[in-house]
Design a protein around this motif. Structure first.
Motif, PDB file in Angstrom:
ATOM      1  N   PHE A 210       0.848  -1.185   0.000  1.00  0.00           N
ATOM      2  CA  PHE A 210       0.000   0.000   0.000  1.00  0.00           C
ATOM      3  C   PHE A 210       0.887   1.241   0.000  1.00  0.00           C
ATOM      4  N   LEU A 211       0.547   2.214  -0.855  1.00  0.00           N
ATOM      5  CA  LEU A 211       1.385   3.386  -1.089  1.00  0.00           C
ATOM      6  C   LEU A 211       0.563   4.659  -0.981  1.00  0.00           C
ATOM      7  N   LYS A 212       1.235   5.771  -0.683  1.00  0.00           N
ATOM      8  CA  LYS A 212       0.580   7.066  -0.652  1.00  0.00           C
ATOM      9  C   LYS A 212       1.440   8.089  -1.380  1.00  0.00           C
ATOM     10  N   GLY A 213       0.771   9.120  -1.908  1.00  0.00           N
ATOM     11  CA  GLY A 213       1.484  10.217  -2.535  1.00  0.00           C
ATOM     12  C   GLY A 213       2.366   9.762  -3.662  1.00  0.00           C
ATOM     13  N   ASN A 214       3.660  10.091  -3.579  1.00  0.00           N
ATOM     14  CA  ASN A 214       4.615   9.723  -4.629  1.00  0.00           C
ATOM     15  C   ASN A 214       5.159   8.317  -4.404  1.00  0.00           C
ATOM     16  N   LEU A 215       4.236   7.406  -4.130  1.00  0.00           N
ATOM     17  CA  LEU A 215       4.518   5.978  -3.944  1.00  0.00           C
ATOM     18  C   LEU A 215       5.327   5.701  -2.681  1.00  0.00           C
ATOM     19  N   SER A 216       5.111   6.514  -1.646  1.00  0.00           N
ATOM     20  CA  SER A 216       5.729   6.251  -0.343  1.00  0.00           C
ATOM     21  C   SER A 216       5.072   5.041   0.303  1.00  0.00           C
ATOM     22  N   HIS A 217       5.886   4.212   0.916  1.00  0.00           N
ATOM     23  CA  HIS A 217       5.403   2.948   1.482  1.00  0.00           C
ATOM     24  C   HIS A 217       4.536   3.178   2.721  1.00  0.00           C
TER      25      HIS A 217
ATOM     26  N   ALA B 192      -5.121   1.689  -9.955  1.00  0.00           N
ATOM     27  CA  ALA B 192      -5.547   3.052 -10.256  1.00  0.00           C
ATOM     28  C   ALA B 192      -5.505   3.872  -8.973  1.00  0.00           C
ATOM     29  N   PRO B 193      -5.187   5.164  -9.071  1.00  0.00           N
ATOM     30  CA  PRO B 193      -5.110   5.989  -7.862  1.00  0.00           C
ATOM     31  C   PRO B 193      -6.490   6.261  -7.274  1.00  0.00           C
ATOM     32  N   VAL B 194      -6.524   6.426  -5.965  1.00  0.00           N
ATOM     33  CA  VAL B 194      -7.744   6.809  -5.248  1.00  0.00           C
ATOM     34  C   VAL B 194      -7.423   8.061  -4.449  1.00  0.00           C
ATOM     35  N   THR B 195      -8.224   9.105  -4.646  1.00  0.00           N
ATOM     36  CA  THR B 195      -8.005  10.369  -3.942  1.00  0.00           C
ATOM     37  C   THR B 195      -8.955  10.461  -2.753  1.00  0.00           C
ATOM     38  N   ILE B 196      -8.412  10.786  -1.585  1.00  0.00           N
ATOM     39  CA  ILE B 196      -9.230  10.974  -0.390  1.00  0.00           C
ATOM     40  C   ILE B 196      -8.882  12.316   0.234  1.00  0.00           C
ATOM     41  N   THR B 197      -9.805  12.851   1.009  1.00  0.00           N
ATOM     42  CA  THR B 197      -9.593  14.118   1.698  1.00  0.00           C
ATOM     43  C   THR B 197      -9.834  13.916   3.183  1.00  0.00           C
ATOM     44  N   VAL B 198      -8.896  14.405   4.000  1.00  0.00           N
ATOM     45  CA  VAL B 198      -9.038  14.379   5.454  1.00  0.00           C
ATOM     46  C   VAL B 198      -9.198  15.821   5.922  1.00  0.00           C
ATOM     47  N   ALA B 199     -10.376  16.140   6.476  1.00  0.00           N
ATOM     48  CA  ALA B 199     -10.675  17.505   6.887  1.00  0.00           C
ATOM     49  C   ALA B 199     -10.294  17.732   8.338  1.00  0.00           C
TER      50      ALA B 199
ATOM     51  N   ILE C 118      -3.816   7.455  -2.828  1.00  0.00           N
ATOM     52  CA  ILE C 118      -3.355   6.145  -2.366  1.00  0.00           C
ATOM     53  C   ILE C 118      -3.432   5.140  -3.508  1.00  0.00           C
ATOM     54  N   ARG C 119      -2.518   4.171  -3.491  1.00  0.00           N
ATOM     55  CA  ARG C 119      -2.479   3.112  -4.499  1.00  0.00           C
ATOM     56  C   ARG C 119      -2.128   1.787  -3.828  1.00  0.00           C
ATOM     57  N   ALA C 120      -2.348   0.714  -4.547  1.00  0.00           N
ATOM     58  CA  ALA C 120      -1.920  -0.620  -4.122  1.00  0.00           C
ATOM     59  C   ALA C 120      -1.045  -1.203  -5.227  1.00  0.00           C
ATOM     60  N   LYS C 121       0.037  -1.849  -4.834  1.00  0.00           N
ATOM     61  CA  LYS C 121       0.960  -2.456  -5.801  1.00  0.00           C
ATOM     62  C   LYS C 121       1.043  -3.952  -5.527  1.00  0.00           C
ATOM     63  N   ALA C 122       0.655  -4.765  -6.539  1.00  0.00           N
ATOM     64  CA  ALA C 122       0.653  -6.218  -6.393  1.00  0.00           C
ATOM     65  C   ALA C 122       1.875  -6.810  -7.073  1.00  0.00           C
ATOM     66  N   THR C 123       2.519  -7.776  -6.406  1.00  0.00           N
ATOM     67  CA  THR C 123       3.657  -8.513  -6.959  1.00  0.00           C
ATOM     68  C   THR C 123       3.303  -9.992  -6.999  1.00  0.00           C
ATOM     69  N   ASP C 124       3.489 -10.637  -8.183  1.00  0.00           N
ATOM     70  CA  ASP C 124       3.159 -12.067  -8.269  1.00  0.00           C
ATOM     71  C   ASP C 124       4.386 -12.919  -7.999  1.00  0.00           C
ATOM     72  N   ASN C 125       4.221 -14.225  -8.103  1.00  0.00           N
ATOM     73  CA  ASN C 125       5.285 -15.151  -7.746  1.00  0.00           C
ATOM     74  C   ASN C 125       6.478 -15.093  -8.691  1.00  0.00           C
ATOM     75  N   PHE C 126       6.316 -14.454  -9.866  1.00  0.00           N
ATOM     76  CA  PHE C 126       7.438 -14.277 -10.785  1.00  0.00           C
ATOM     77  C   PHE C 126       8.044 -12.878 -10.683  1.00  0.00           C
ATOM     78  N   GLY C 127       7.581 -12.092  -9.732  1.00  0.00           N
ATOM     79  CA  GLY C 127       8.117 -10.759  -9.554  1.00  0.00           C
ATOM     80  C   GLY C 127       7.477  -9.706 -10.423  1.00  0.00           C
ATOM     81  N   GLU C 128       6.474 -10.085 -11.205  1.00  0.00           N
ATOM     82  CA  GLU C 128       5.759  -9.115 -12.034  1.00  0.00           C
ATOM     83  C   GLU C 128       4.938  -8.196 -11.140  1.00  0.00           C
ATOM     84  N   ILE C 129       4.918  -6.904 -11.479  1.00  0.00           N
ATOM     85  CA  ILE C 129       4.275  -5.898 -10.630  1.00  0.00           C
ATOM     86  C   ILE C 129       3.176  -5.173 -11.387  1.00  0.00           C
TER      87      ILE C 129
END
Length: 428
Positions: free
Chosen positions: A274-281, A319-326, A304-315
């Motif tokens: 799971f990542l945020k912003g400029n792909l920060s972990h 799609a990005p999701v935008t949220i707002t915290v007020a 925020i984004r999610a990055k999936a890695t399979d058993n062969f290392g393919e990534i």
């Protein structure tokens, strides 16, 4: 008659010392009476002035002190009544007081079942006070490889992460060793137990995990078979964030649960990051359901984004999701040109509908003076005024076009001669 008689004192215990409270007048000492009155206990012939003081809890020599100069014994509190005392709680006495014992070997004075000589059982505590826990347990450790799963395939020179769980009833795990066949790969001493096997060449392998507990007992996991192959066509995994929805709003400080769905048509998912912003972990999830709890998120707008890695290392990156915290409260600053006088008997209120809204936001007010000038502003979560219109306080709704705003949480501020009103809304 006419003679002066002498006062004599009762000596009931015959020790030669009389009781000052029991007297008689006579010319000579009657039987059972003496001429002195210094006995402090006329019922005990061993108690009188000059007697030897012994450790018995009484004033043997009638000097007003009890057990002075004698050596007392140390006794230990036995709160649980198991006959074994607490070395930290002591008292000095000539004989054993109630609730005390003469030994100090109890290691848990709140549990009568725990003391030296007790039977050791598998319960995670030291029952017999020998500084060992469950040392008579015959239960061996339990160890399982959780990743990769059996019969997984990898590409040549892959970096393979092997994860294992290990536990033992009433004891601790000292180490977990990872093996390929009978050859050692890596030793992990702390949970979570894992090994990264790097640059694995082509071939078929059997991997196991060997757990050792604090008593030296060993268990080897069920074997897991894997294949490392060359020239494999690999389809990339698919991944998407299922919640929160794009444009969702939260109030700071927010605990945001991010859920993702990931799959691989020709293999398995090794991890979802799971990542945020400029792909920060943010977090790695290694097993479905894939999720992350992002805690204490401050006010702001985030991608925020999610990055999936399979058993062969393919990534694959979702799609990005935008949220707002007020911010929890809209800014309460008021214009110096606006009167702060509010009729306390007037029921001032502000209502927004629909909320959340997409294009048009209806604004309703009550309690404001009619036909007075109103300044209506839209304020972002960061405090920026995004839009301002002028209106007149009426009974019907004011329609505000918000279609140009980005998705997020905003605040409506209405300023009038009667005061200032605030209300938050969510723009879809």
């Amino acid at each position: 008659e006419g003679v002066i008689k002498t006062t004599f004192y009762r000596d009931a215990d015959g020790d030669g010392f009389g009781n000052a409270a029991l007297t008689t007048q006579a010319c000579s000492a009657p039987a059972g009476y003496v001429s002195n009155n210094t006995d402090c206990n006329d019922a005990n012939a061993a108690v009188h002035p000059g007697a030897t003081e012994v450790c018995n809890g009484i004033d043997d020599d009638c000097d007003g002190q009890i057990d002075e100069g004698v050596i007392k014994t140390t006794f230990y509190r036995d709160a649980d009544g198991d006959g074994f005392g607490n070395a930290a709680l002591t008292t000095q006495a000539c004989s054993v007081p109630a609730g005390y014992v003469s030994n100090n070997t109890d290691c848990n004075d709140a549990n009568a079942a725990v003391h030296p000589g007790a039977t050791e059982v598998v319960n995670g505590i030291d029952d017999d006070c020998d500084n060992q826990v469950d040392e008579t347990s015959t239960l061996a450790p339990v160890v399982t490889i959780t990743n990769p799963v059996n019969n997984t395939s990898f590409a040549t020179l892959a970096d393979i992460t092997v994860n294992a769980t290990a536990l033992v009833a009433g004891g601790t795990i000292s180490k977990v060793e990872f093996l390929k066949g009978s050859s050692h790969l890596y030793t992990s001493y702390n949970a979570p137990y894992k090994c990264i096997w790097r640059n694995v060449p082509e071939g078929d392998y059997t991997i196991t995990a060997k757990a050792t507990d604090n008593l030296g007992r060993v268990t080897i996991s069920a074997p897991v078979s894997i294949s490392v192959v060359s020239a494999v066509y690999n389809q990339p995994p698919t991944v998407s964030i299922t919640s929160p929805a794009n444009g969702a709003g939260f109030i700071a400080p927010a605990d945001i649960t991010i859920n993702a769905m990931a799959s691989d048509a020709d293999g398995t998912i090794s991890k979802v990051e799971f990542l945020k912003g400029n792909l920060s972990h943010l977090y790695n999830s290694y097993a479905a359901p894939y999720h992350c709890i992002w805690r204490n998120v401050p006010a702001g707008q985030y991608i925020i984004r999610a990055k999936a890695t399979d058993n062969f290392g393919e990534i694959t990156l979702s799609a990005p999701v935008t949220i707002t915290v007020a911010s929890p409260e809209a800014p309460q600053a008021r214009s110096s040109s606006v009167s702060d006088k509010i009729d306390i008997n007037s029921a001032m209120s502000l209502k927004l509908a629909p909320n959340p809204a997409n294009d048009i936001l209806n604004i309703y007010t009550t309690g404001l003076q009619k036909n007075k000038q109103l300044t209506i502003s839209v304020i972002s979560a960061s405090g920026v005024v995004m839009k301002t219109i002028q209106s007149t306080s009426l009974t019907q709704a004011v329609k505000l076009n918000i279609s140009s705003l980005l998705s997020g949480v905003y605040t409506i501020r209405i300023m009038s001669e009667d005061g200032v009103l605030y209300k938050q809304f969510v723009k879809l």
